[in-house]
Design an enzyme around this catalytic site. Structure first.
Site, short mmCIF file in Angstrom:
data_model
loop_
_atom_site.label_atom_id
_atom_site.label_comp_id
_atom_site.label_asym_id
_atom_site.label_seq_id
_atom_site.Cartn_x
_atom_site.Cartn_y
_atom_site.Cartn_z
N ASN A 12 2.57 6.50 7.05
CA ASN A 12 1.48 5.82 7.94
C ASN A 12 2.01 4.99 8.89
O ASN A 12 2.78 3.83 8.47
CB ASN A 12 0.84 4.94 6.81
CG ASN A 12 -0.42 4.25 7.44
OD1 ASN A 12 -0.76 4.50 8.60
ND2 ASN A 12 -1.11 3.18 6.67
N LYS A 14 0.42 3.44 11.13
CA LYS A 14 -0.42 2.16 11.32
C LYS A 14 -0.77 2.11 12.85
O LYS A 14 -0.79 3.03 13.66
CB LYS A 14 0.08 0.77 10.60
CG LYS A 14 0.13 1.01 9.16
CD LYS A 14 0.61 -0.03 8.51
CE LYS A 14 0.82 0.05 7.04
NZ LYS A 14 1.25 -1.26 6.46
N HIS A 98 -7.52 2.15 2.91
CA HIS A 98 -6.11 1.39 2.99
C HIS A 98 -6.62 -0.10 2.78
O HIS A 98 -7.49 -0.66 3.24
CB HIS A 98 -5.53 1.60 4.25
CG HIS A 98 -3.86 1.11 4.11
ND1 HIS A 98 -3.77 -0.22 4.38
CD2 HIS A 98 -2.84 1.50 3.78
CE1 HIS A 98 -2.35 -0.37 4.31
NE2 HIS A 98 -2.04 0.51 3.92
N GLU A 100 -5.43 -2.97 4.06
CA GLU A 100 -5.74 -3.50 5.34
C GLU A 100 -7.08 -3.08 5.93
O GLU A 100 -7.81 -4.14 6.51
CB GLU A 100 -4.70 -2.92 6.38
CG GLU A 100 -3.09 -3.37 6.01
CD GLU A 100 -2.07 -2.65 6.68
OE1 GLU A 100 -1.10 -3.05 6.43
OE2 GLU A 100 -2.46 -1.72 7.45
N GLU A 168 -1.28 1.30 -3.95
CA GLU A 168 -0.54 0.48 -3.17
C GLU A 168 -0.79 -1.13 -3.53
O GLU A 168 -1.88 -1.58 -3.32
CB GLU A 168 -0.87 0.43 -1.80
CG GLU A 168 -0.31 2.12 -1.21
CD GLU A 168 -0.17 1.96 0.40
OE1 GLU A 168 0.80 2.00 0.98
OE2 GLU A 168 -1.29 1.68 0.97
N GLY A 174 4.44 -4.31 2.75
CA GLY A 174 5.13 -4.85 3.93
C GLY A 174 5.93 -6.27 3.53
O GLY A 174 6.42 -6.97 4.22
N SER A 213 6.31 -1.04 0.15
CA SER A 213 7.87 -1.26 0.44
C SER A 213 8.66 -0.36 -0.08
O SER A 213 9.78 -0.65 -0.71
CB SER A 213 8.15 -2.79 -0.36
OG SER A 213 7.48 -3.76 0.46
#
Length: 253
Positions: A12, A14, A98, A100, A168, A174, A213
Site C-alpha cells: 500500500n 498510500k 484501512h 487511516e 492491522e 507505521g 510494521s
C-alpha cells in the site's frame, strides 16, 4: 498460511508516488516473476498512477489495486473514484476500510461493506482491513472489535475469490511496533473461525493478511504464523529491494 490458497504480498503506497516512482514499480514487476509460482503480489499506488501502473505490470505476475472506492457507480461525488473507474484503469484489487480512512474520514463498518459490495460488482477483489486501537487492546476488546468489524464490514457476497481480510492493529501501523506472535496467532485464529462459521468452505480458504510494521527483518517470522496468508505492507513497499525481499519469503518455506 492455508494450503488451499497462495499467499498474497500486497503493498500500500498510500499518498506516496509520482511519475518517477514508476521506475520502482517497474523493478518490482520484473522482480516478482521469480516468486510467481508460490506467491501472489500486489501494489496499490495512488490513483494518479493506477493506469500507468497497470500498463507497466501487464504481462507480469504483479497485480495492481486501488486504495479506496466510492459505493456508487457514478454521480455527483466530486473527488471520488468508483470501483468501475478503478477496474477501467486496469486494476483488479482495492483496499477498503484501512484504519487511516476509518479514523481520518470517519468511515463506518457499514460504509466499508457497501463499498465492498460495489467493488465485487465491478469485478474487483477487496482487501478489507480490520484492527483494534491501542486503547481497545489494553481494555481486552481486541477480539470483540475484530468480530464486529468482520460481521459488519464484509458483505454477504464475499468469497475466497473476491475477498481478502487484512488484520492491522492500528497501534502497530507505521510505529515499528508489532504484536507478539501469540497475539497475532490468536487474532488470526479467531478471524478464521468467524469466517468459517459465516461463509463455510469459502471462509476456510479466504486469505487473511497481517499488516503493521512488516519489514524484511521480521517477515519470515510473521508469515510462519498459523492462518497468516501473507502481508499488507506500507513503507517497505516503496522500495523495490525491500518489497521483493518480503515477497521472496515463501521461496524458503
Amino acid at each position: 498460511m492455508t494450503p488451499e490458497n497462495k499467499p498474497l504480498i500486497a503493498g500500500n503506497w498510500k499518498m506516496n508516488g509520482l511519475q518517477s516512482s514508476l521506475e520502482t514499480l517497474t523493478a518490482i514487476a520484473e522482480g516478482v516473476s521469480a516468486f510467481a509460482a508460490k506467491t501472489d503480489t500486489l501494489i496499490c499506488p495512488p490513483a494518479t498512477l493506477l493506469r500507468a501502473a497497470a500498463v507497466i505490470s501487464a504481462g507480469t505476475a504483479l497485480r495492481i489495486g486501488g486504495q479506496d472506492c466510492h459505493a456508487a457507480v457514478n454521480g455527483a461525488y466530486t473527488g471520488e473514484i468508483s470501483a468501475e473507474m478503478i477496474a477501467d484503469a486496469g486494476a483488479t484489487f482495492v483496499i477498503l476500510g484501512h484504519s487511516e480512512r476509518r479514523t481520518l474520514q470517519n468511515e463506518t463498518n457499514g460504509e466499508v461493506s457497501y463499498k465492498a459490495a460495489a467493488a465485487h460488482t465491478a469485478g474487483l477483489t477487496t482487501i478489507v482491513c480490520l484492527g483494534e486501537t491501542e486503547a481497545e487492546r489494553k481494555c481486552g476488546q481486541t477480539l470483540d472489535v475484530l468480530g464486529r468489524q468482520l460481521e459488519e464490514s464484509v458483505p454477504d457476497g464475499a468469497t475466497s475469490g473476491n475477498t481478502v481480510i487484512a488484520y492491522e492493529p492500528v497501534w502497530a501501523i507505521g510505529t515499528g511496533l508489532t504484536p507478539t506472535t501469540a497475539d497475532i496467532r490468536e487474532a488470526h485464529a479467531f478471524m478464521r473461525a468467524a469466517l468459517e462459521a459465516r461463509f463455510g468452505a469459502e471462509g476456510k480458504t479466504m486469505r487473511i493478511l497481517y499488516g503493521g510494521s512488516v519489514k524484511a527483518s521480521n517477515a519470515a517470522e510473521l508469515m510462519a504464523i498459523d492462518n497468516v496468508d501473507g502481508a499488507l505492507i506500507g513503507g517497505a513497499s516503496l522500495k523495490a529491494d525491500d518489497f521483493l525481499a518480503i515477497a521472496g519469503i515463501y521461496e524458503a518455506i
